[in-house]
Write an enzyme that holds these catalytic residues in place. Structure first.
Site, short mmCIF file in Angstrom:
data_model
loop_
_atom_site.label_atom_id
_atom_site.label_comp_id
_atom_site.label_asym_id
_atom_site.label_seq_id
_atom_site.Cartn_x
_atom_site.Cartn_y
_atom_site.Cartn_z
N TYR A 179 -59.96 73.31 62.04
CA TYR A 179 -61.41 73.57 62.03
C TYR A 179 -61.86 73.90 60.60
O TYR A 179 -62.89 73.41 60.12
CB TYR A 179 -61.69 74.73 62.98
CG TYR A 179 -63.13 75.11 63.12
CD1 TYR A 179 -64.01 74.31 63.86
CD2 TYR A 179 -63.63 76.27 62.54
CE1 TYR A 179 -65.33 74.67 64.00
CE2 TYR A 179 -64.95 76.64 62.68
CZ TYR A 179 -65.81 75.83 63.41
OH TYR A 179 -67.12 76.19 63.57
N HIS A 211 -64.03 82.65 72.40
CA HIS A 211 -63.72 83.62 71.35
C HIS A 211 -63.51 84.99 72.00
O HIS A 211 -63.83 85.21 73.17
CB HIS A 211 -64.88 83.69 70.35
CG HIS A 211 -64.97 82.48 69.47
ND1 HIS A 211 -65.84 81.46 69.72
CD2 HIS A 211 -64.28 82.12 68.36
CE1 HIS A 211 -65.69 80.52 68.79
NE2 HIS A 211 -64.74 80.90 67.96
N SER A 249 -68.13 78.51 58.56
CA SER A 249 -67.46 79.60 59.26
C SER A 249 -66.65 80.41 58.24
O SER A 249 -66.17 79.85 57.24
CB SER A 249 -66.51 79.01 60.30
OG SER A 249 -65.59 79.99 60.71
N SER A 250 -66.44 81.69 58.55
CA SER A 250 -65.65 82.51 57.62
C SER A 250 -64.19 82.07 57.57
O SER A 250 -63.47 82.47 56.65
CB SER A 250 -65.74 83.99 58.01
OG SER A 250 -65.31 84.18 59.34
N CYS A 251 -63.76 81.23 58.53
CA CYS A 251 -62.35 80.81 58.50
C CYS A 251 -62.07 79.76 57.43
O CYS A 251 -60.93 79.35 57.26
CB CYS A 251 -61.88 80.34 59.87
SG CYS A 251 -62.57 78.78 60.37
N LYS A 275 -64.63 72.04 58.19
CA LYS A 275 -65.81 72.74 57.67
C LYS A 275 -65.84 72.70 56.14
O LYS A 275 -66.90 72.58 55.53
CB LYS A 275 -65.85 74.18 58.19
CG LYS A 275 -66.23 74.27 59.66
CD LYS A 275 -67.68 73.83 59.85
CE LYS A 275 -68.07 73.66 61.28
NZ LYS A 275 -69.42 73.09 61.45
O1 GFB Z 1 -62.26 85.24 68.49
P1 GFB Z 1 -60.91 84.69 68.34
O2 GFB Z 1 -60.42 83.80 69.40
O3 GFB Z 1 -60.75 83.90 67.00
O4 GFB Z 1 -59.84 85.91 68.26
P2 GFB Z 1 -60.47 84.20 65.43
C1 GFB Z 1 -60.03 87.05 67.44
C2 GFB Z 1 -58.90 88.03 67.66
O5 GFB Z 1 -58.99 88.58 68.99
C3 GFB Z 1 -57.48 87.44 67.57
C4 GFB Z 1 -57.73 88.53 69.63
O6 GFB Z 1 -56.65 88.38 66.93
C5 GFB Z 1 -57.08 87.28 69.04
O7 GFB Z 1 -55.67 87.30 69.23
N1 GFB Z 1 -57.93 88.54 71.09
C6 GFB Z 1 -57.60 89.58 71.92
C7 GFB Z 1 -58.48 87.58 71.84
N2 GFB Z 1 -57.86 89.26 73.18
C8 GFB Z 1 -58.43 88.03 73.16
C9 GFB Z 1 -58.94 87.18 74.21
O8 GFB Z 1 -58.91 87.49 75.40
N3 GFB Z 1 -59.48 85.98 73.81
C10 GFB Z 1 -59.51 85.62 72.49
N4 GFB Z 1 -60.08 84.44 72.16
N5 GFB Z 1 -59.00 86.38 71.50
C11 GFB Z 1 -61.73 81.97 65.21
C12 GFB Z 1 -61.35 80.58 64.84
O9 GFB Z 1 -60.66 82.75 64.87
O10 GFB Z 1 -62.84 82.44 64.51
C13 GFB Z 1 -62.52 79.68 64.90
O11 GFB Z 1 -60.30 80.16 65.68
C14 GFB Z 1 -63.73 80.27 64.22
O12 GFB Z 1 -62.17 78.47 64.32
C15 GFB Z 1 -63.99 81.71 64.62
O13 GFB Z 1 -63.57 80.20 62.84
C16 GFB Z 1 -65.08 82.37 63.83
O14 GFB Z 1 -61.47 85.14 64.87
O15 GFB Z 1 -59.05 84.56 65.19
#
Ligand code: GFB
Length: 325
Positions: free
Chosen positions: A145, A188, A116-118, A149
């Site tokens: 996570y 996500h 993952s890119s994280c 990874k």
């Molecule tokens: O996709 P996401 O949950 O994960 O959130 P990450 C991306 C961005 O969207 C963050 C915002 O800045 C969230 O605060 N966001 C806005 C929301 N509204 C929402 C919503 O309703 N739901 C969610 N989920 N986010 C993940 C990692 O990070 O990326 C994983 O936690 C993995 O481990 C994945 O690596 C690729 O992009 O921040």
């Protein structure tokens, strides 16, 4: 690409195990492998708990896969990562360790681990090259996570160095596509916003909630493009370095929300909920290494969103038919 890392691994006639075949990535890999003339092996969760080493070894001993794609993982969005650190760390460490060690033990010819890119530092230079790994602190919301990874990547490298195992790893950006998790809390951002927009449309509401500030940038890849790249890498790449698999551009979360509302067909105001963190400000991958191997993604973000929303509507109507029946 370094010419020494370029190989030709044929999949026809091989037993290829897709670990995690019911998930978004695994199911896309199964769709993509259908045209490769290989025998696709799968094991359901009830049949095999990938966190249990002796079960994994017994299964691998019985089926002896030639090639393995490790798409199985405990995954989730920013809130799920932040609130379930033990599961994200333990499950993923156990799954990777069991499969990678079993692959060596039972003579798999090739293994591809999905990362993952994280895994890259929170403030890595953009776009992020593979050699940024372990050059700075991780983003705290998904460090558990990411550490798991990174351990998986290191396992692949260690088994290659010590035993000559042909184990490789690929790092995708934020993914989306059919069979994604649409749960509003654990998902996500992309499926979460699609669900929120869809519900606002259905219920005639003129507001949707966005977590954080909407300013972070994310690179989104349609999962069938990822599956195509993974199968390509399995066939052409053999090397210790992880390979980034991205689309080459990113958007802000607010821009994503506007695009999703346009695809869903709803005109709503965005309300920002700043009690939930933004996470990494930006994590755009430099996929130059993969591009130099001759691979290109096909689906742009708008096309991908349209495909996914069509899939969502179809699945929703099938599910409602099942529950009515
Ligand atoms: O996709 P996401 O949950 O994960 O959130 P990450 C991306 C961005 O969207 C963050 C915002 O800045 C969230 O605060 N966001 C806005 C929301 N509204 C929402 C919503 O309703 N739901 C969610 N989920 N986010 C993940 C990692 O990070 O990326 C994983 O936690 C993995 O481990 C994945 O690596 C690729 O992009 O921040």
């Amino acid at each position: 690409m370094n010419i020494r890392n370029c190989v030709s691994y044929r999949l026809d006639g091989k037993k290829v195990w897709v670990a995690g075949h019911r998930g978004m990535v695994g199911s896309a890999v199964v769709r993509r492998l259908a045209s490769e003339g290989c025998d696709i092996l799968t094991a359901s969760r009830t049949e095999l708990d990938l966190r249990r080493q002796s079960d994994v070894e017994a299964w691998m001993d019985r089926f002896r896969p030639h090639a393995i794609i490790v798409a199985a993982a405990t995954v989730g969005g920013i809130l799920a990562n932040d609130t379930h650190p033990a599961e994200f760390l333990y499950d993923n460490l156990a799954i990777e360790a069991n499969i990678i060690h079993g692959a060596k033990q039972f003579g798999a010819e090739k293994l591809l681990l999905l990362g993952s890119s994280c895994i890259y530092p929170r403030l890595a230079d953009q776009p992020i090259q593979e050699d940024a790994l372990l050059t700075g602190p991780l983003e705290p919301t998904n460090q558990w996570y990411a550490v798991a990874k990174i351990a998986g990547i290191k396992l692949c490298q260690a088994y290659r160095r010590q035993f000559g195992s042909d184990f490789i790893s690929a790092m995708p950006p934020n993914l989306y596509g059919p069979n994604d998790n649409f749960d509003p809390v654990s998902s996500h951002v992309l499926p979460a916003l699609m669900l929120k927009a869809h519900r606002a449309k259905r219920e005639g509401r003129r507001e949707i909630e966005l977590w954080g500030t909407g300013k972070p940038r994310r690179e989104f890849m349609y999962v069938d493009d990822l599956a195509d790249a993974l199968v390509y890498l399995l066939q052409v790449y053999s090397g210790e370095d992880p390979v980034n698999v991205g689309v080459g551009y990113d958007v802000t979360i607010s821009e994503l929300a506007e695009m999703i509302m346009c695809v869903v067909g709803v005109d709503a105001q965005i309300r920002f909920n700043s009690s939930i963190p933004d996470g990494t400000p930006r994590k755009l991958l430099d996929s130059g290494r993969l591009l130099s191997m001759g691979w290109r993604p096909e689906t742009d973000l708008e096309q991908g969103l349209r495909k996914l929303y069509a899939w969502y509507l179809q699945t929703e109507s099938l599910n409602s038919e099942v529950s009515l029946g």
